[in-house]
Design a protein around this motif. Structure first.
Motif, PDB file in Angstrom:
ATOM      1  N   LYS A   1     -57.932 -71.417  21.349  1.00 35.32           N
ATOM      2  CA  LYS A   1     -59.196 -70.850  20.892  1.00 35.32           C
ATOM      3  C   LYS A   1     -59.066 -69.334  20.827  1.00 35.32           C
ATOM      4  O   LYS A   1     -58.753 -68.676  21.817  1.00 35.32           O
ATOM      5  CB  LYS A   1     -60.319 -71.234  21.853  1.00 35.32           C
ATOM      6  N   GLU A   2     -59.279 -68.770  19.661  1.00 36.17           N
ATOM      7  CA  GLU A   2     -59.121 -67.331  19.474  1.00 36.17           C
ATOM      8  C   GLU A   2     -60.074 -66.551  20.366  1.00 36.17           C
ATOM      9  O   GLU A   2     -61.225 -66.916  20.563  1.00 36.17           O
ATOM     10  CB  GLU A   2     -59.385 -66.965  18.015  1.00 36.17           C
ATOM     11  N   GLY A   3     -59.542 -65.466  20.911  1.00 36.31           N
ATOM     12  CA  GLY A   3     -60.355 -64.565  21.715  1.00 36.31           C
ATOM     13  C   GLY A   3     -60.354 -64.863  23.197  1.00 36.31           C
ATOM     14  O   GLY A   3     -60.966 -64.133  23.964  1.00 36.31           O
ATOM     15  N   VAL A   4     -59.703 -65.911  23.641  1.00 39.44           N
ATOM     16  CA  VAL A   4     -59.660 -66.205  25.065  1.00 39.44           C
ATOM     17  C   VAL A   4     -58.623 -65.291  25.708  1.00 39.44           C
ATOM     18  O   VAL A   4     -57.444 -65.350  25.389  1.00 39.44           O
ATOM     19  CB  VAL A   4     -59.330 -67.694  25.333  1.00 39.44           C
ATOM     20  N   VAL A   5     -59.095 -64.428  26.587  1.00 40.46           N
ATOM     21  CA  VAL A   5     -58.237 -63.472  27.273  1.00 40.46           C
ATOM     22  C   VAL A   5     -58.327 -63.763  28.764  1.00 40.46           C
ATOM     23  O   VAL A   5     -59.388 -63.642  29.366  1.00 40.46           O
ATOM     24  CB  VAL A   5     -58.665 -62.013  26.997  1.00 40.46           C
ATOM     25  N   LEU A   6     -57.225 -64.183  29.349  1.00 40.35           N
ATOM     26  CA  LEU A   6     -57.182 -64.516  30.768  1.00 40.35           C
ATOM     27  C   LEU A   6     -56.742 -63.286  31.549  1.00 40.35           C
ATOM     28  O   LEU A   6     -55.717 -62.686  31.253  1.00 40.35           O
ATOM     29  CB  LEU A   6     -56.201 -65.666  31.001  1.00 40.35           C
ATOM     30  N   HIS A   7     -57.518 -62.921  32.535  1.00 36.09           N
ATOM     31  CA  HIS A   7     -57.222 -61.755  33.373  1.00 36.09           C
ATOM     32  C   HIS A   7     -56.513 -62.252  34.625  1.00 36.09           C
ATOM     33  O   HIS A   7     -57.080 -63.006  35.403  1.00 36.09           O
ATOM     34  CB  HIS A   7     -58.508 -61.026  33.749  1.00 36.09           C
ATOM     35  N   LEU A   8     -55.280 -61.830  34.817  1.00 33.04           N
ATOM     36  CA  LEU A   8     -54.494 -62.226  35.977  1.00 33.04           C
ATOM     37  C   LEU A   8     -54.351 -61.046  36.919  1.00 33.04           C
ATOM     38  O   LEU A   8     -54.146 -59.918  36.486  1.00 33.04           O
ATOM     39  CB  LEU A   8     -53.108 -62.711  35.544  1.00 33.04           C
TER      40      LEU A   8
ATOM     41  N   ILE B   1     -58.419 -57.054  43.219  1.00 33.37           N
ATOM     42  CA  ILE B   1     -58.997 -56.031  42.345  1.00 33.37           C
ATOM     43  C   ILE B   1     -59.514 -56.685  41.061  1.00 33.37           C
ATOM     44  O   ILE B   1     -60.586 -56.348  40.555  1.00 33.37           O
ATOM     45  CB  ILE B   1     -57.963 -54.936  42.014  1.00 33.37           C
ATOM     46  N   THR B   2     -58.761 -57.624  40.527  1.00 38.03           N
ATOM     47  CA  THR B   2     -59.195 -58.340  39.327  1.00 38.03           C
ATOM     48  C   THR B   2     -60.437 -59.167  39.624  1.00 38.03           C
ATOM     49  O   THR B   2     -61.356 -59.237  38.824  1.00 38.03           O
ATOM     50  CB  THR B   2     -58.069 -59.263  38.825  1.00 38.03           C
ATOM     51  N   TYR B   3     -60.457 -59.796  40.788  1.00 38.79           N
ATOM     52  CA  TYR B   3     -61.576 -60.650  41.176  1.00 38.79           C
ATOM     53  C   TYR B   3     -62.843 -59.850  41.447  1.00 38.79           C
ATOM     54  O   TYR B   3     -63.941 -60.328  41.231  1.00 38.79           O
ATOM     55  CB  TYR B   3     -61.191 -61.484  42.403  1.00 38.79           C
TER      56      TYR B   3
ATOM     57  N   MET C   1     -63.787 -61.596  22.685  1.00 37.74           N
ATOM     58  CA  MET C   1     -63.262 -62.148  23.932  1.00 37.74           C
ATOM     59  C   MET C   1     -64.248 -63.077  24.625  1.00 37.74           C
ATOM     60  O   MET C   1     -64.015 -63.480  25.756  1.00 37.74           O
ATOM     61  CB  MET C   1     -62.887 -61.014  24.896  1.00 37.74           C
ATOM     62  N   HIS C   2     -65.352 -63.404  23.995  1.00 40.97           N
ATOM     63  CA  HIS C   2     -66.354 -64.322  24.549  1.00 40.97           C
ATOM     64  C   HIS C   2     -67.008 -63.773  25.826  1.00 40.97           C
ATOM     65  O   HIS C   2     -67.410 -64.535  26.702  1.00 40.97           O
ATOM     66  CB  HIS C   2     -65.740 -65.699  24.831  1.00 40.97           C
TER      67      HIS C   2
ATOM     68  N   LEU D   1     -64.081 -66.030  34.283  1.00 39.70           N
ATOM     69  CA  LEU D   1     -63.059 -66.684  35.096  1.00 39.70           C
ATOM     70  C   LEU D   1     -62.487 -65.741  36.147  1.00 39.70           C
ATOM     71  O   LEU D   1     -62.118 -66.169  37.235  1.00 39.70           O
ATOM     72  CB  LEU D   1     -61.944 -67.222  34.198  1.00 39.70           C
ATOM     73  N   ALA D   2     -62.416 -64.452  35.850  1.00 39.73           N
ATOM     74  CA  ALA D   2     -61.865 -63.482  36.793  1.00 39.73           C
ATOM     75  C   ALA D   2     -62.797 -63.235  37.976  1.00 39.73           C
ATOM     76  O   ALA D   2     -62.352 -62.778  39.019  1.00 39.73           O
ATOM     77  CB  ALA D   2     -61.575 -62.160  36.087  1.00 39.73           C
ATOM     78  N   ARG D   3     -64.080 -63.541  37.839  1.00 42.23           N
ATOM     79  CA  ARG D   3     -65.018 -63.215  38.920  1.00 42.23           C
ATOM     80  C   ARG D   3     -65.570 -64.434  39.644  1.00 42.23           C
ATOM     81  O   ARG D   3     -66.327 -64.313  40.597  1.00 42.23           O
ATOM     82  CB  ARG D   3     -66.168 -62.361  38.384  1.00 42.23           C
ATOM     83  N   VAL D   4     -65.199 -65.630  39.224  1.00 41.80           N
ATOM     84  CA  VAL D   4     -65.759 -66.835  39.812  1.00 41.80           C
ATOM     85  C   VAL D   4     -64.717 -67.508  40.702  1.00 41.80           C
ATOM     86  O   VAL D   4     -63.572 -67.693  40.293  1.00 41.80           O
ATOM     87  CB  VAL D   4     -66.206 -67.815  38.699  1.00 41.80           C
TER      88      VAL D   4
END
Length: 92
Positions: A31-38, A42-44, A69-70, A82-85
Protein backbone atom coordinates in the motif's frame (compact mmCIF):
# COMPACT_ATOMS: atom_id res chain seq x y z
CA UNK A 1 7.77 3.54 -9.54
CA UNK A 2 5.45 6.29 -8.40
CA UNK A 3 6.18 7.00 -4.74
CA UNK A 4 7.70 10.12 -3.23
CA UNK A 5 9.98 8.20 -0.88
CA UNK A 6 11.28 5.83 -3.53
CA UNK A 7 12.03 8.73 -5.83
CA UNK A 8 13.96 10.56 -3.13
CA UNK A 9 15.99 7.46 -2.31
CA UNK A 10 16.71 6.68 -5.94
CA UNK A 11 17.79 10.26 -6.70
CA UNK A 12 20.37 10.11 -3.92
CA UNK A 13 21.59 6.57 -4.63
CA UNK A 14 24.52 5.55 -6.83
CA UNK A 15 23.42 4.57 -10.33
CA UNK A 16 24.10 0.84 -9.92
CA UNK A 17 22.07 0.70 -6.70
CA UNK A 18 19.25 2.77 -8.20
CA UNK A 19 18.86 0.39 -11.15
CA UNK A 20 18.73 -2.63 -8.85
CA UNK A 21 16.13 -0.98 -6.61
CA UNK A 22 13.97 0.01 -9.59
CA UNK A 23 13.68 -3.71 -10.35
CA UNK A 24 12.71 -4.44 -6.75
CA UNK A 25 10.17 -1.60 -6.71
CA UNK A 26 8.59 -2.87 -9.93
CA UNK A 27 7.57 -6.06 -8.09
CA UNK A 28 6.16 -4.20 -5.07
CA UNK A 29 2.49 -4.86 -4.24
CA UNK A 30 2.10 -3.01 -0.93
CA UNK A 31 0.00 0.00 0.00
CA UNK A 32 1.57 3.26 -1.13
CA UNK A 33 2.53 5.72 1.56
CA UNK A 34 3.02 3.26 4.41
CA UNK A 35 6.13 4.42 6.24
CA UNK A 36 7.26 2.26 9.16
CA UNK A 37 9.28 4.06 11.82
CA UNK A 38 11.88 1.78 13.41
CA UNK A 39 13.81 2.69 16.48
CA UNK A 40 13.86 2.57 20.25
CA UNK A 41 12.25 4.52 23.08
CA UNK A 42 12.91 7.81 21.27
CA UNK A 43 10.84 6.60 18.31
CA UNK A 44 8.11 5.38 20.65
CA UNK A 45 7.96 8.67 22.56
CA UNK A 46 5.01 10.80 21.51
CA UNK A 47 7.37 13.74 21.09
CA UNK A 48 8.98 11.98 18.13
CA UNK A 49 5.85 12.12 15.98
CA UNK A 50 4.00 14.93 17.72
CA UNK A 51 4.82 17.47 15.02
CA UNK A 52 3.67 15.14 12.26
CA UNK A 53 0.42 14.29 14.02
CA UNK A 54 -0.56 17.69 15.38
CA UNK A 55 2.18 20.29 15.05
CA UNK A 56 1.57 23.74 13.66
CA UNK A 57 3.22 25.61 10.80
CA UNK A 58 3.44 22.87 8.19
CA UNK A 59 4.02 23.87 4.60
CA UNK A 60 1.64 22.63 1.89
CA UNK A 61 4.39 20.21 0.78
CA UNK A 62 4.74 18.83 4.31
CA UNK A 63 0.96 18.46 4.60
CA UNK A 64 0.90 16.57 1.29
CA UNK A 65 3.70 14.23 2.40
CA UNK A 66 1.99 13.55 5.73
CA UNK A 67 -1.31 12.84 3.97
CA UNK A 68 0.54 10.45 1.62
CA UNK A 69 1.92 8.68 4.74
CA UNK A 70 -1.60 8.18 6.14
CA UNK A 71 -0.78 10.40 9.15
CA UNK A 72 -3.56 10.34 11.79
CA UNK A 73 -5.41 7.45 10.14
CA UNK A 74 -4.63 5.59 13.41
CA UNK A 75 -4.45 2.18 11.78
CA UNK A 76 -1.85 -0.21 10.37
CA UNK A 77 -1.22 2.07 7.38
CA UNK A 78 -0.21 4.97 9.66
CA UNK A 79 3.41 4.47 10.72
CA UNK A 80 3.19 7.41 13.13
CA UNK A 81 0.36 5.55 14.93
CA UNK A 82 2.32 2.29 14.95
CA UNK A 83 5.37 4.07 16.40
CA UNK A 84 3.42 5.34 19.42
CA UNK A 85 1.12 2.43 20.25
CA UNK A 86 2.17 -0.46 22.50
CA UNK A 87 1.71 -3.92 21.11
CA UNK A 88 1.29 -7.03 23.29
CA UNK A 89 4.47 -7.71 25.25
CA UNK A 90 5.73 -4.14 24.93
CA UNK A 91 6.60 -4.65 21.25
CA UNK A 92 6.14 -1.03 20.19
Amino acid sequence: MNTLLALLVLQAAPADYAEAMKKVAARWTGKEGVVLHLGDSITYANQYGGWARGGKGKTPQEEAALKWMHTNDNNDADGWFLARVDRPGNRS
